[in-house]
Design an enzyme around this catalytic site. Structure first.
Site, PDB file in Angstrom:
ATOM      1  N   CYS A   2      15.911 -10.808 -66.738  1.00  0.00           N
ATOM      2  CA  CYS A   2      16.576  -9.867 -67.651  1.00  0.00           C
ATOM      3  C   CYS A   2      18.022  -9.724 -67.228  1.00  0.00           C
ATOM      4  O   CYS A   2      18.331  -9.021 -66.265  1.00  0.00           O
ATOM      5  CB  CYS A   2      15.872  -8.503 -67.621  1.00  0.00           C
ATOM      6  SG  CYS A   2      16.628  -7.307 -68.746  1.00  0.00           S
ATOM      7  N   GLU A 108      16.239 -12.593 -74.227  1.00  0.00           N
ATOM      8  CA  GLU A 108      15.898 -13.774 -73.437  1.00  0.00           C
ATOM      9  C   GLU A 108      16.382 -14.989 -74.213  1.00  0.00           C
ATOM     10  O   GLU A 108      16.603 -14.922 -75.425  1.00  0.00           O
ATOM     11  CB  GLU A 108      14.392 -13.866 -73.171  1.00  0.00           C
ATOM     12  CG  GLU A 108      13.802 -12.722 -72.363  1.00  0.00           C
ATOM     13  CD  GLU A 108      14.237 -12.688 -70.910  1.00  0.00           C
ATOM     14  OE1 GLU A 108      15.020 -13.568 -70.500  1.00  0.00           O
ATOM     15  OE2 GLU A 108      13.797 -11.778 -70.188  1.00  0.00           O
TER      16      GLU A 108
END
Length: 242
Positions: A2, A108
């Site tokens: 992340c 992502e």
């Protein structure tokens, strides 16, 4: 992992209200937060024994308290859940300095360098996300104030994210948030079960504009869906959970 996420003002306000944070929350909506920036976290107020909380802004990228040369130190933005109890970088913070990192969604990427496609993941019901985090305080030998930093914990991906990436942020279940923040819990065996892949069926994901690939852009347009590429785009179907 992340490395970018979204935090709109209303999400931070909602989490702060739920935890009865009394001080005003000063935050404008952000759509492309990146490591190295100051980000809001929720943590127990000092001396409260876990009964009251505060929102503070910490630099995203953990700087351990024992670091001797902060200018050249490694400052990880993420911490893998599987190694927290044993790694010197994280083990003390895991036991004693845990925080909640509020978010509205996270990104992502799939694909190779130069053609990377971002995907935006959020909760299906639109509720704010609470990432499990760690924080640290580094103080030099002079009179300058302490440098406070944080990292977001990651887990293996759930079924929705697995086709796109092999990690995802550790999203705390609503019933685990106050337990995660409770400073009286210090044993890894009590903490580790809260760090699990979040339920895929409670999340949605869409491919979004490649505008978010650059940190120069930080506005609502970062959330725009990617232009349609045809029905044969299998990766987009997987990211949508279809």
């Amino acid at each position: 992992m992340c490395y970018r996420y979204v935090l709109q003002a209303e999400a931070l306000e909602a989490l702060a209200a739920r935890l009865a944070v009394s001080q005003p929350v000063d935050w404008r909506s952000r759509y492309n937060l990146a490591p190295g920036e100051a980000v809001p976290v929720v943590r127990p107020r000092a001396g409260s024994d876990g009964r009251s909380f505060e929102v503070v802004k910490l630099r995203w990228g953990l700087l351990p308290a024992w670091t001797k040369e902060p200018a050249t130190a490694t400052t990880p933005a993420n911490a893998r859940a599987e190694g927290l109890a044993g790694r010197p970088m994280f083990r003390d913070a895991f036991r004693r300095r845990r925080c909640l990192v509020p978010a509205s969604g996270f990104y992502e990427w799939s694909g190779q360098s130069g053609r990377r496609q971002p995907y935006l993941y959020r909760l299906r019901d639109g509720a704010p996300l609470g990432f499990a985090g760690l924080w640290e305080s580094w103080r030099g030998s002079g009179e300058e104030p302490a440098v406070e930093t944080c990292a977001i914990i990651t887990t293996p991906p759930n079924e929705l994210i697995r086709p796109i990436h092999d990690r995802m942020p550790a999203i705390l279940a609503a019933e685990d948030i106050e337990r995660w923040l409770d400073p009286r819990l210090t044993e890894p065996t009590d903490l580790a079960p809260m760090l699990r892949p979040f339920a895929a069926e409670a999340m949605t994901g869409i491919p979004v504009t490649t505008r978010v690939n650059s940190t120069r852009f930080d506005d609502p347009a970062c959330l725009d869906p990617a232009p349609a590429t045809g029905e044969g785009d299998d990766s987009a179907q997987l990211a949508l959970g279809l």
